[in-house]
Design an enzyme around this catalytic site. Structure first.
Site, mmCIF file in Angstrom:
data_model
loop_
_atom_site.group_PDB
_atom_site.id
_atom_site.type_symbol
_atom_site.label_atom_id
_atom_site.label_comp_id
_atom_site.label_asym_id
_atom_site.label_seq_id
_atom_site.Cartn_x
_atom_site.Cartn_y
_atom_site.Cartn_z
ATOM 1 N N LYS A 20 0.545 -1.085 -0.090
ATOM 2 C CA LYS A 20 0.239 -0.080 0.011
ATOM 3 C C LYS A 20 0.755 1.304 0.071
ATOM 4 O O LYS A 20 0.188 2.347 -0.305
ATOM 5 C CB LYS A 20 -0.876 0.002 1.222
ATOM 6 C CG LYS A 20 -0.398 -0.309 2.599
ATOM 7 C CD LYS A 20 -1.429 0.034 3.555
ATOM 8 C CE LYS A 20 -1.005 -0.681 4.914
ATOM 9 N NZ LYS A 20 -0.651 -1.984 4.731
ATOM 10 N N GLY A 60 -9.252 -4.618 5.188
ATOM 11 C CA GLY A 60 -8.267 -3.998 4.808
ATOM 12 C C GLY A 60 -7.050 -3.517 5.743
ATOM 13 O O GLY A 60 -6.496 -4.182 6.473
ATOM 14 N N CYS A 61 -6.422 -2.439 5.265
ATOM 15 C CA CYS A 61 -5.261 -1.734 5.953
ATOM 16 C C CYS A 61 -5.569 -1.739 7.434
ATOM 17 O O CYS A 61 -6.541 -1.205 7.830
ATOM 18 C CB CYS A 61 -4.982 -0.412 5.320
ATOM 19 S SG CYS A 61 -3.527 0.340 6.181
ATOM 20 N N PHE A 62 -4.784 -2.503 8.186
ATOM 21 C CA PHE A 62 -4.877 -2.242 9.619
ATOM 22 C C PHE A 62 -4.540 -1.045 10.330
ATOM 23 O O PHE A 62 -4.930 -0.695 11.412
ATOM 24 C CB PHE A 62 -4.075 -3.434 10.258
ATOM 25 C CG PHE A 62 -2.672 -3.569 10.012
ATOM 26 C CD1 PHE A 62 -1.777 -2.446 9.356
ATOM 27 C CD2 PHE A 62 -2.048 -4.637 9.983
ATOM 28 C CE1 PHE A 62 -0.491 -2.565 8.842
ATOM 29 C CE2 PHE A 62 -0.641 -4.955 9.697
ATOM 30 C CZ PHE A 62 0.103 -3.978 9.219
ATOM 31 N N TRP A 63 -3.978 -0.100 9.651
ATOM 32 C CA TRP A 63 -3.847 1.250 10.233
ATOM 33 C C TRP A 63 -4.979 1.999 10.611
ATOM 34 O O TRP A 63 -5.123 2.519 11.565
ATOM 35 C CB TRP A 63 -3.157 2.203 9.365
ATOM 36 C CG TRP A 63 -1.522 1.672 8.924
ATOM 37 C CD1 TRP A 63 -0.783 0.857 9.461
ATOM 38 C CD2 TRP A 63 -0.999 2.035 7.740
ATOM 39 N NE1 TRP A 63 0.356 0.796 8.984
ATOM 40 C CE2 TRP A 63 0.358 1.474 7.818
ATOM 41 C CE3 TRP A 63 -1.184 2.729 6.678
ATOM 42 C CZ2 TRP A 63 1.259 1.480 6.836
ATOM 43 C CZ3 TRP A 63 -0.213 2.979 5.602
ATOM 44 C CH2 TRP A 63 1.050 2.476 5.702
#
Length: 219
Positions: free
Chosen positions: A2, A47-50
């Site tokens: 990403k 999705g993105c863990f952030w």
């Protein structure tokens, strides 16, 4: 990956989860009652863990949120390897919460309402690959029962169209991600990817769930 130039360009061109696209899901019909006792853990992938970490750390009753990987082997739970989409892992978060303050069903409601889009199969916004799938890794039979009942409730209500594609993958091991991924949203709030794709999720939590909002993030 990403943080590649291509992903960044896509993130700038097409926001994954603008705040106005958030959906307020109904409260779960089946849930565990608020009750005192030991802290509990849940694992969610979407999705993105952030961004998911950034959402859950602002929920009252949540004590900690760890970004990591679930669904694959310990030996390949490495960000660069997982980025191939061939390890079976999903980027996930492990949420530790106080069951006297917030219920598992409420965490599910937040997960589906603002943390991600449960209709996107093997991608979220600008990020694509099986590592970005929507999945629930239940830590107990009770969590599995509540989660499946809730998804069934949402499907029957037609809350999302097209259909929800969240998978139920059981209590597979969770492996914490590398240190630089932890608290990433708080450390980099103005990074273009975070500002466009993830900050709106946190803002949507505050807007749609004011009673759950915590001014002080967990951890």
């Amino acid at each position: 990956m990403k943080r590649s130039l291509i992903a960044l360009a896509l993130a700038l061109a097409t926001p994954a989860c603008a705040a106005e696209r958030m959906v307020l899901a109904p409260a779960p019909a089946a849930d565990a009652p608020l009750v005192g006792g030991a802290l509990q853990k849940a694992v969610f992938a979407g999705g993105c863990f952030w961004g998911i970490e950034g959402v859950f750390e602002r929920v009252k009753g949540v004590k900690s949120v760890v970004s990591g990987y679930a669904g694959g082997a310990k030996s390949t739970a490495v960000y660069e390897i997982i980025g191939t989409g061939m390890t079976g892992h999903a980027e996930a978060v492990e949420v530790t919460w106080d069951p006297a303050i917030v219920s598992y069903g409420t965490l599910l409601r937040v997960f589906f309402s603002v943390a991600h889009d449960p209709t996107q199969l093997n991608f979220q916004g600008p990020d694509s690959g099986t590592q970005y799938r929507t999945a629930i890794f239940a830590r107990s039979a009770e969590q599995d029962r509540i989660a499946k009942a809730y998804v069934g409730q949402l499907a029957k209500a037609g809350t999302w169209k097209p259909k929800i594609v969240t998978t139920f993958e059981g209590a597979k091991p969770f492996y914490p991600a590398e240190d630089y991924h932890q608290n990433y949203l708080r450390a980099h709030p103005t990074q273009p990817y975070i500002a466009i794709n993830d900050i709106p999720k946190v803002e949507a939590l505050k807007k749609l769930f004011p009673a759950l909002w915590s001014e002080k993030p967990a951890g």
